[in-house]
Design a protein around this motif. Structure first.
Motif, PDB file in Angstrom:
ATOM      1  N   ARG A 157      23.697  36.614  31.170  1.00 47.77           N
ATOM      2  CA  ARG A 157      23.314  35.796  30.016  1.00 47.77           C
ATOM      3  C   ARG A 157      24.093  34.497  29.895  1.00 47.77           C
ATOM      4  NH1 ARG A 157      20.989  39.377  25.484  1.00 47.77           N
ATOM      5  NH2 ARG A 157      20.165  41.052  26.748  1.00 47.77           N
ATOM      6  N   GLY A 158      25.297  34.495  30.486  1.00 48.11           N
ATOM      7  CA  GLY A 158      26.079  33.266  30.364  1.00 48.11           C
ATOM      8  C   GLY A 158      27.553  33.484  30.672  1.00 48.11           C
ATOM      9  N   LEU A 159      28.347  32.531  30.195  1.00 44.26           N
ATOM     10  CA  LEU A 159      29.778  32.566  30.504  1.00 44.26           C
ATOM     11  C   LEU A 159      30.490  33.664  29.714  1.00 44.26           C
ATOM     12  CD1 LEU A 159      32.095  31.053  32.034  1.00 44.26           C
ATOM     13  CD2 LEU A 159      32.396  29.677  29.962  1.00 44.26           C
ATOM     14  N   VAL A 160      31.360  34.367  30.425  1.00 43.44           N
ATOM     15  CA  VAL A 160      32.114  35.466  29.791  1.00 43.44           C
ATOM     16  C   VAL A 160      33.564  35.034  29.552  1.00 43.44           C
ATOM     17  CG1 VAL A 160      32.994  37.823  30.117  1.00 43.44           C
ATOM     18  CG2 VAL A 160      30.643  37.266  30.772  1.00 43.44           C
ATOM     19  N   GLY A 161      34.177  34.475  30.573  1.00 46.62           N
ATOM     20  CA  GLY A 161      35.584  34.084  30.443  1.00 46.62           C
ATOM     21  C   GLY A 161      36.143  33.727  31.789  1.00 46.62           C
ATOM     22  N   ARG A 162      37.460  33.954  31.926  1.00 43.40           N
ATOM     23  CA  ARG A 162      38.071  33.687  33.232  1.00 43.40           C
ATOM     24  C   ARG A 162      39.113  34.753  33.521  1.00 43.40           C
ATOM     25  NH1 ARG A 162      43.074  31.169  32.000  1.00 43.40           N
ATOM     26  NH2 ARG A 162      43.074  30.300  29.898  1.00 43.40           N
ATOM     27  N   ILE A 163      39.457  34.861  34.785  1.00 43.39           N
ATOM     28  CA  ILE A 163      40.439  35.872  35.183  1.00 43.39           C
ATOM     29  C   ILE A 163      41.813  35.427  34.690  1.00 43.39           C
ATOM     30  CG2 ILE A 163      41.523  37.064  37.145  1.00 43.39           C
ATOM     31  CD1 ILE A 163      38.595  37.852  36.867  1.00 43.39           C
ATOM     32  N   ALA A 164      42.468  36.301  33.933  1.00 46.77           N
ATOM     33  CA  ALA A 164      43.781  35.952  33.383  1.00 46.77           C
ATOM     34  C   ALA A 164      44.905  36.503  34.237  1.00 46.77           C
ATOM     35  CB  ALA A 164      43.900  36.492  31.970  1.00 46.77           C
ATOM     36  N   SER A 165      44.706  37.679  34.749  1.00 48.51           N
ATOM     37  CA  SER A 165      45.731  38.256  35.632  1.00 48.51           C
ATOM     38  C   SER A 165      45.058  39.188  36.620  1.00 48.51           C
ATOM     39  CB  SER A 165      46.782  39.006  34.807  1.00 48.51           C
ATOM     40  OG  SER A 165      46.167  40.057  34.099  1.00 48.51           O
ATOM     41  N   VAL A 166      45.706  39.371  37.764  1.00 50.33           N
ATOM     42  CA  VAL A 166      45.087  40.165  38.839  1.00 50.33           C
ATOM     43  C   VAL A 166      46.078  41.191  39.355  1.00 50.33           C
ATOM     44  CG1 VAL A 166      43.877  40.016  41.060  1.00 50.33           C
ATOM     45  CG2 VAL A 166      43.853  38.062  39.524  1.00 50.33           C
ATOM     46  N   SER A 167      45.602  42.410  39.552  1.00 49.20           N
ATOM     47  CA  SER A 167      46.393  43.406  40.293  1.00 49.20           C
ATOM     48  C   SER A 167      45.614  43.711  41.561  1.00 49.20           C
ATOM     49  CB  SER A 167      46.602  44.651  39.438  1.00 49.20           C
ATOM     50  OG  SER A 167      45.380  45.344  39.296  1.00 49.20           O
ATOM     51  N   ALA A 168      46.086  44.652  42.324  1.00 47.83           N
ATOM     52  CA  ALA A 168      45.435  44.920  43.610  1.00 47.83           C
ATOM     53  C   ALA A 168      43.965  45.284  43.446  1.00 47.83           C
ATOM     54  CB  ALA A 168      46.183  46.032  44.332  1.00 47.83           C
ATOM     55  N   ASN A 169      43.690  46.153  42.480  1.00 48.83           N
ATOM     56  CA  ASN A 169      42.313  46.659  42.343  1.00 48.83           C
ATOM     57  C   ASN A 169      41.658  46.355  41.000  1.00 48.83           C
ATOM     58  OD1 ASN A 169      42.109  47.996  44.935  1.00 48.83           O
ATOM     59  ND2 ASN A 169      43.668  49.374  44.111  1.00 48.83           N
ATOM     60  N   THR A 170      42.381  45.733  40.099  1.00 47.00           N
ATOM     61  CA  THR A 170      41.783  45.395  38.800  1.00 47.00           C
ATOM     62  C   THR A 170      42.141  43.963  38.418  1.00 47.00           C
ATOM     63  OG1 THR A 170      43.708  46.144  37.540  1.00 47.00           O
ATOM     64  CG2 THR A 170      41.992  47.781  37.939  1.00 47.00           C
ATOM     65  N   SER A 171      41.402  43.463  37.467  1.00 48.89           N
ATOM     66  CA  SER A 171      41.706  42.132  36.941  1.00 48.89           C
ATOM     67  C   SER A 171      41.494  42.141  35.440  1.00 48.89           C
ATOM     68  CB  SER A 171      40.785  41.077  37.545  1.00 48.89           C
ATOM     69  OG  SER A 171      40.860  41.122  38.941  1.00 48.89           O
ATOM     70  N   GLY A 191      39.988  43.433  42.087  1.00 49.80           N
ATOM     71  CA  GLY A 191      41.280  42.759  41.994  1.00 49.80           C
ATOM     72  C   GLY A 191      41.590  41.926  43.218  1.00 49.80           C
ATOM     73  N   PHE A 192      42.868  41.823  43.438  1.00 58.44           N
ATOM     74  CA  PHE A 192      43.361  40.973  44.519  1.00 58.44           C
ATOM     75  C   PHE A 192      42.735  41.317  45.868  1.00 58.44           C
ATOM     76  CE2 PHE A 192      46.606  39.585  47.554  1.00 58.44           C
ATOM     77  CZ  PHE A 192      46.830  38.296  47.109  1.00 58.44           C
ATOM     78  N   ARG A 193      42.604  42.613  46.123  1.00 59.90           N
ATOM     79  CA  ARG A 193      42.051  43.065  47.408  1.00 59.90           C
ATOM     80  C   ARG A 193      40.591  42.645  47.601  1.00 59.90           C
ATOM     81  NH1 ARG A 193      44.408  49.145  47.642  1.00 59.90           N
ATOM     82  NH2 ARG A 193      46.534  48.597  48.260  1.00 59.90           N
ATOM     83  N   ASP A 194      39.906  42.401  46.482  1.00 67.98           N
ATOM     84  CA  ASP A 194      38.496  41.996  46.571  1.00 67.98           C
ATOM     85  C   ASP A 194      38.344  40.483  46.571  1.00 67.98           C
ATOM     86  OD1 ASP A 194      37.357  44.784  46.221  1.00 67.98           O
ATOM     87  OD2 ASP A 194      38.572  44.592  44.406  1.00 67.98           O
ATOM     88  N   GLY A 195      39.466  39.817  46.658  1.00 67.53           N
ATOM     89  CA  GLY A 195      39.395  38.355  46.705  1.00 67.53           C
ATOM     90  C   GLY A 195      39.399  37.693  45.335  1.00 67.53           C
ATOM     91  N   ILE A 196      39.738  38.433  44.329  1.00 69.93           N
ATOM     92  CA  ILE A 196      39.755  37.876  42.973  1.00 69.93           C
ATOM     93  C   ILE A 196      41.100  37.183  42.734  1.00 69.93           C
ATOM     94  CG2 ILE A 196      39.443  38.389  40.505  1.00 69.93           C
ATOM     95  CD1 ILE A 196      37.012  39.141  42.266  1.00 69.93           C
ATOM     96  N   ARG A 197      41.034  35.996  42.166  1.00 67.24           N
ATOM     97  CA  ARG A 197      42.253  35.244  41.892  1.00 67.24           C
ATOM     98  C   ARG A 197      42.260  34.799  40.446  1.00 67.24           C
ATOM     99  NH1 ARG A 197      42.769  37.308  45.981  1.00 67.24           N
ATOM    100  NH2 ARG A 197      43.242  36.461  48.064  1.00 67.24           N
ATOM    101  N   LYS A 198      43.430  34.411  39.976  1.00 69.96           N
ATOM    102  CA  LYS A 198      43.576  33.958  38.606  1.00 69.96           C
ATOM    103  C   LYS A 198      42.696  32.725  38.352  1.00 69.96           C
ATOM    104  CE  LYS A 198      46.934  32.996  35.094  1.00 69.96           C
ATOM    105  NZ  LYS A 198      48.137  32.383  34.704  1.00 69.96           N
ATOM    106  N   ASN A 199      42.182  32.623  37.132  1.00 68.42           N
ATOM    107  CA  ASN A 199      41.362  31.504  36.657  1.00 68.42           C
ATOM    108  C   ASN A 199      39.949  31.439  37.241  1.00 68.42           C
ATOM    109  OD1 ASN A 199      43.139  30.506  34.804  1.00 68.42           O
ATOM    110  ND2 ASN A 199      44.197  29.185  36.277  1.00 68.42           N
ATOM    111  N   MET A 200      39.578  32.436  38.003  1.00 62.83           N
ATOM    112  CA  MET A 200      38.187  32.433  38.484  1.00 62.83           C
ATOM    113  C   MET A 200      37.254  32.676  37.308  1.00 62.83           C
ATOM    114  SD  MET A 200      38.141  34.465  42.077  1.00 62.83           S
ATOM    115  CE  MET A 200      38.574  33.650  43.582  1.00 62.83           C
ATOM    116  N   PRO A 201      36.153  31.922  37.187  1.00 62.73           N
ATOM    117  CA  PRO A 201      35.232  32.130  36.064  1.00 62.73           C
ATOM    118  C   PRO A 201      34.492  33.469  36.170  1.00 62.73           C
ATOM    119  CG  PRO A 201      34.859  30.031  37.153  1.00 62.73           C
ATOM    120  CD  PRO A 201      35.740  30.804  38.045  1.00 62.73           C
TER     121      PRO A 201
END
Lengths: 168, 277
Positions: free
Chosen positions: B156-170, B141-151
């Motif tokens: 195997r290929g594209l999965v999606g994008r980050i829709a929402s982020v909390s401290a430890n999950t996304s 999550g947020f603590r790991d540097g994950i932000r919204k809209n990150m691919p």
């Protein structure tokens, strides 16, 4: 009466010899089987005194020796002495309980076993008598347990008989 | 008189004992033959002993069989338990093996893409409980540097994008979701379009906004086009499964089979930064 008694002890002896040489082979614990002939000598001596014990021990022993066919006289000598010793012990213990014959069976078996080893050692047939001490103790325990079991059964059946008599 | 009798008994006992000792000494060594008395007793007892021994052996075999049956039963129980334990252990080990394979693939991917992307690995820890949305939850999550809209990609290929982020999950919005549209193009012909999910109950995608005469055919690979700024260019999405004309007759659409098996996703990579593209 004497003939009856002789027949009784004769049959008891034969049954014991047969059982000991056949069936008891399957009931070995720690490598030893119970010595039924010795037990009969011990219990008889305990209840009937040293003279009877010595005589029975001698007769049973000599017949056992004749059947075994080796060291003839060893069983006669040791069983006679055991019967005598247990007969004396029996005079000093209270008869009407379970513990006394059980203790007599244990002590008598120890006396018999150690005497057996000592006699053979003294005659030069045993090089290391200490090696046989454990089997002697094991046989003593086994004989003690069998005596306890027999007297428990006897006590139970006599109590049932008493209750049946009272019920009538 | 009594004393005399006592001496007599003692004397007799000593004589008997001495006689017995001599007898023991005499009969102690191995002798070739038994004497007649010994032989008589031996012969007398032999048939009885034989019969009793035979019967006793049968009884013993019976009890032995019974005991071995009980022993076998308990051993069987024990072995069954051992098998269960081993099965469990085996399942765990298989799980580790599969995980190892997946992680190795991710590692390979990371090594391949490291030149262009900064990647963070994450474990899938949940999926959307509803049928209407195609999202999953990851353990970074947020603590790991994950932000919204990150691919988010897999090996195997594209999965999606980050829709929402909390401290430890996304929460990852999958490309199969109707809201997870991706700007894409056919790799071979560079024909641009938009990839979107076909619906909640299917993992198939469709490439829409294709001109009627666009050179689109079966088995062509679809990749991200980089338009829109969310997904970097060149991420593999899937291959064309079929091409169908739109109702208006001016456009057509292609049904895409994604490379990623969205039902079996367990580890993913998040592209946290794009360099030198």
């Amino acid at each position: 009466m004497i003939m009856h008694r002789l027949a009784f002890y004769g049959i008891l002896f034969l049954a014991s010899v047969v059982l000991q040489s056949t069936l008891f082979h399957f009931f070995k614990i720690c490598g030893v089987k119970p010595d039924l002939i010795l037990l009969i000598v011990i219990i008889s001596s305990f209840f009937r005194g040293e003279k009877f014990g010595a005589a029975l021990g001698f007769v049973y022993g000599i017949f056992e020796d004749l059947i075994v066919g080796r060291y003839i006289g060893i069983q006669a000598l040791t069983k006679m002495a055991t019967g005598y010793a247990v007969g004396i012990l029996g005079k000093k213990l209270f008869h009407d309980n379970l513990i006394s014959p059980t203790i007599a069976a244990f002590i008598g078996s120890l006396i018999h076993g150690f005497l057996y080893i000592i006699v053979l050692f003294c005659l030069g047939f045993y090089s290391n008598p200490f090696r046989s001490f454990f089997p002697v103790i094991n046989v003593a325990f086994y004989n003690m347990l069998i005596t306890l079991a027999v007297f428990l059964v006897q006590l139970y059946s006599s109590k049932r008989k008493l209750f049946r008599t009272l019920g009538r | 008189m009594r004393r005399l009798s006592k001496y007599k008994t003692f004397f007799l006992t000593v004589v008997v004992a001495l006689a017995l000792i001599s007898l023991i000494k005499y009969t102690g060594f191995e002798r070739p033959f038994l004497n007649s008395t010994e032989a008589f007793f031996r012969e007398l007892l032999a048939p009885v002993q034989g019969a009793v021994m035979k019967a006793a052996s049968k009884v013993d075999s019976f009890f032995n069989a019974a005991f071995s049956f009980m022993k076998l039963r308990s051993e069987n129980e024990r072995l069954k338990k051992v098998i269960e334990d081993l099965k469990e252990e085996n399942a765990v080990l298989k799980e580790y093996r599969e995980e190892n394979i997946r992680l190795k693939r991710l590692l390979d991917l990371k090594e391949t893409l490291n030149e262009h992307y900064s990647l963070t690995a994450a474990r899938v820890i949940g999926r959307n409980p509803e049928n209407w949305y195609s999202t999953l939850t990851i353990d970074k999550g947020f603590r790991d540097g994950i932000r919204k809209n990150m691919p988010v990609i897999s090996d195997r290929g594209l999965v999606g994008r980050i829709a929402s982020v909390s401290a430890n999950t996304s929460e990852v919005l999958l490309i199969t979701d109707r809201e997870g549209a991706v700007a894409a193009m056919i790799q071979q012909t560079r024909t641009p379009g938009v990839v979107e999910g076909l619906g909640p109950n299917t993992d198939e995608l469709q490439l829409i906004h294709l001109p009627y005469d666009a050179p689109v055919g079966k088995n062509q690979v679809v990749i991200t086009s980089g338009l829109g700024g969310v997904f970097p260019k060149g991420l593999r999405i899937g291959y064309v499964k079929g091409v169908y004309p739109e109702a208006n007759g001016l456009m057509k659409r292609a049904v895409i089979e994604p490379f990623v098996d969205f039902d079996r996703l367990e580890e993913v990579m998040i592209i946290t930064g794009v360099e030198n593209l």
